[in-house]
Design a protein around this motif. Structure first.
Motif, mmCIF file in Angstrom:
data_model
loop_
_atom_site.group_PDB
_atom_site.id
_atom_site.type_symbol
_atom_site.label_atom_id
_atom_site.label_comp_id
_atom_site.label_asym_id
_atom_site.label_seq_id
_atom_site.Cartn_x
_atom_site.Cartn_y
_atom_site.Cartn_z
ATOM 1 N N LYS A 303 0.828 -1.207 0.000
ATOM 2 C CA LYS A 303 0.000 0.000 0.000
ATOM 3 C C LYS A 303 0.862 1.256 0.000
ATOM 4 O O LYS A 303 0.600 2.213 -0.750
ATOM 5 N N ALA A 304 1.904 1.263 0.818
ATOM 6 C CA ALA A 304 2.800 2.416 0.893
ATOM 7 C C ALA A 304 3.594 2.571 -0.399
ATOM 8 O O ALA A 304 3.823 3.691 -0.873
ATOM 9 N N VAL A 305 4.032 1.451 -0.969
ATOM 10 C CA VAL A 305 4.780 1.491 -2.227
ATOM 11 C C VAL A 305 3.907 2.062 -3.334
ATOM 12 O O VAL A 305 4.331 2.921 -4.114
ATOM 13 N N LYS A 306 2.662 1.594 -3.397
ATOM 14 C CA LYS A 306 1.724 2.103 -4.405
ATOM 15 C C LYS A 306 1.540 3.607 -4.263
ATOM 16 O O LYS A 306 1.612 4.353 -5.255
ATOM 17 N N SER A 307 1.341 4.079 -3.015
ATOM 18 C CA SER A 307 1.142 5.508 -2.769
ATOM 19 C C SER A 307 2.372 6.310 -3.185
ATOM 20 O O SER A 307 2.255 7.388 -3.784
ATOM 21 N N ALA A 308 3.559 5.797 -2.869
ATOM 22 C CA ALA A 308 4.795 6.508 -3.193
ATOM 23 C C ALA A 308 4.977 6.625 -4.704
ATOM 24 O O ALA A 308 5.386 7.681 -5.213
ATOM 25 N N ILE A 309 4.688 5.556 -5.424
ATOM 26 C CA ILE A 309 4.826 5.579 -6.883
ATOM 27 C C ILE A 309 3.867 6.590 -7.495
ATOM 28 O O ILE A 309 4.243 7.402 -8.352
ATOM 29 N N ILE A 310 2.620 6.553 -7.048
ATOM 30 C CA ILE A 310 1.612 7.465 -7.596
ATOM 31 C C ILE A 310 1.991 8.922 -7.332
ATOM 32 O O ILE A 310 1.869 9.789 -8.212
ATOM 33 N N LYS A 311 2.501 9.204 -6.137
ATOM 34 C CA LYS A 311 2.836 10.588 -5.791
ATOM 35 C C LYS A 311 4.207 11.006 -6.307
ATOM 36 O O LYS A 311 4.553 12.188 -6.265
ATOM 37 N N ALA A 312 4.976 10.038 -6.806
ATOM 38 C CA ALA A 312 6.254 10.383 -7.429
ATOM 39 C C ALA A 312 6.024 10.962 -8.827
ATOM 40 O O ALA A 312 6.870 11.704 -9.339
ATOM 41 N N VAL A 313 4.897 10.627 -9.424
ATOM 42 C CA VAL A 313 4.609 11.060 -10.792
ATOM 43 C C VAL A 313 4.581 12.581 -10.924
ATOM 44 O O VAL A 313 5.312 13.149 -11.741
ATOM 45 N N PRO A 314 3.765 13.312 -10.129
ATOM 46 C CA PRO A 314 3.770 14.779 -10.279
ATOM 47 C C PRO A 314 5.084 15.420 -9.864
ATOM 48 O O PRO A 314 5.455 16.475 -10.388
ATOM 49 N N TYR A 315 5.797 14.798 -8.932
ATOM 50 C CA TYR A 315 7.102 15.311 -8.512
ATOM 51 C C TYR A 315 8.046 15.401 -9.712
ATOM 52 O O TYR A 315 8.741 16.403 -9.915
ATOM 53 N N ALA A 316 8.057 14.359 -10.529
ATOM 54 C CA ALA A 316 8.913 14.355 -11.718
ATOM 55 C C ALA A 316 8.288 15.148 -12.859
ATOM 56 O O ALA A 316 8.958 15.933 -13.531
ATOM 57 N N ARG A 317 6.990 14.946 -13.082
ATOM 58 C CA ARG A 317 6.325 15.559 -14.230
ATOM 59 C C ARG A 317 6.291 17.089 -14.131
ATOM 60 O O ARG A 317 6.419 17.786 -15.145
ATOM 61 N N GLU A 318 6.122 17.605 -12.925
ATOM 62 C CA GLU A 318 6.099 19.059 -12.742
ATOM 63 C C GLU A 318 7.503 19.670 -12.688
ATOM 64 O O GLU A 318 7.650 20.871 -12.526
ATOM 65 N N ASP A 319 8.528 18.816 -12.830
ATOM 66 C CA ASP A 319 9.926 19.261 -12.845
ATOM 67 C C ASP A 319 10.248 20.137 -11.639
ATOM 68 O O ASP A 319 10.782 21.244 -11.760
#
Length: 341
Positions: A303-319
């Motif tokens: 569950k924590a891994v899933k949450s981290a992956i999902i929230k890593a997306v905007p971190y990278a995408r928003e540069d």
């Protein structure tokens, strides 16, 4: 976009790590590369019934353990899942690295492999902190990357935390609070007094000093402190929360009347528990290095891994890293004797 996941880091790897990746890839449009021992990762993918093409495997024969010395491990274990993953981001073969491995090694490795952003003296670990008033959680910076900080470092933490909460969480003009032993301007050590004046003179939305009791009350969006203080705040909060929930459970089980009351309040009790659950928040970004890096809790479940992956997306995408870099380029004077924003 490609997310690089440390398949061997953490107490529950690779089983929970792979399971979390399988769950996450169903919810995002991006691809995931799991770094680690192929035979172990392939076995876990089969167990989870995944035979798609959006999760790849990058071989890495070694593992950095929680007991390893951070600097020695990064230098000597070149084929570890952590070092290989960080190098993939550096080489442009990945957009963000996510790991539940050794915190010290991840911070040191991020600094050594990716390098610091120009103008940043010390990278910081930023952690989500719950708001007991029911509002949006805050971002605690630094959560343990550096045990001691200078005034200029605290200003750096405030700037990076402000950019992260605005770009990733969508909070406009985030409020910055400086952890201190009193709210008065003249309170604190020479370091916090100096940091107060620099933050006050900056363009950031600085709301002043905040005391320990203010930290969980949602008085600010970015909670700034040195890593020693930040880590104590996190561990103390975790301990108190666990103790309180244990007492609540004991009270509920004490009799039929209490059990009936608990059934009525079940939804609210679960919501309160979730507000203190690190698994809901994902990981903590390592701010100040030249690449997006997310640190998950060492005992992360799927569950924590899933949450981290999902929230890593905007971190990278928003540069966010690029924005921090651009903001610091605007600052001409950023040495220890005269640091201003």
């Amino acid at each position: 976009m490609r997310i690089i996941l440390d398949g061997m880091g953490g107490d529950n790897a690779p089983a929970e790590t792979v399971k979390g990746a399988v769950e996450a890839v169903k919810l995002i449009d991006d691809e995931i590369t799991i770094v680690g021992k192929p035979e172990l990762i392939e076995e876990e993918l089969r167990k989870n019934g995944y035979y798609g093409d959006r999760i790849a495997i990058e071989p890495a024969s070694d593992v950095i353990t929680m007991e390893d010395s951070p600097v020695k491990a990064i230098r000597r274990k070149q084929d570890s899942s952590m070092v290989v993953g960080l190098n993939m981001v550096k080489e442009g073969r990945g957009d963000v690295f996510v790991s539940a491995g050794n915190t010290g090694a991840l911070v040191v490795g991020s600094r050594m492999i990716l390098g610091r952003i120009r103008g940043i003296d010390r990278p910081a670990l930023a952690s989500v902190y719950p708001d007991i008033s029911g509002g949006h959680p805050g971002l605690l910076v630094d959560a343990g990357a550096s045990s001691e900080s200078k005034a200029g470092n605290l200003v750096e933490y405030a700037l990076m935390g402000s950019i992260f909460t605005e770009k990733v969480w969508g909070i406009e003009n985030p409020r910055i609070g400086l952890v201190n032993l009193g709210t008065e301007e003249g309170k604190g050590t020479s370091v916090t007094k100096d940091a107060f004046q620099r933050l006050k003179a900056s363009h950031l939305n600085f709301v002043g000093n905040i005391e320990g009791r203010d930290v969980p009350a949602g008085v600010c969006d970015v909670i700034v402190c040195d890593g020693f203080t930040g880590n104590v705040i996190l561990k103390l909060t975790e301990g108190v929360a666990m103790g309180v929930f244990k007492q609540v459970k004991n009270t509920i089980m004490a009799g039929l009347k209490n059990k009936i009351a608990a059934l009525i309040l079940k939804k609210d009790l679960y919501a309160l528990k979730d507000s203190f659950d690190y698994e809901e928040y994902g990981g903590a970004p390592v701010l100040g290095v030249n690449g997006p890096v997310i640190k998950m809790h060492g005992s992360s479940t799927a569950k924590a891994v899933k949450s981290a992956i999902i929230k890593a997306v905007p971190y990278a995408r928003e540069d966010v890293v690029g924005i921090i870099r651009q903001e610091l380029l605007k600052i001409e004077e950023c040495d220890e004797s005269d640091y201003s924003i």
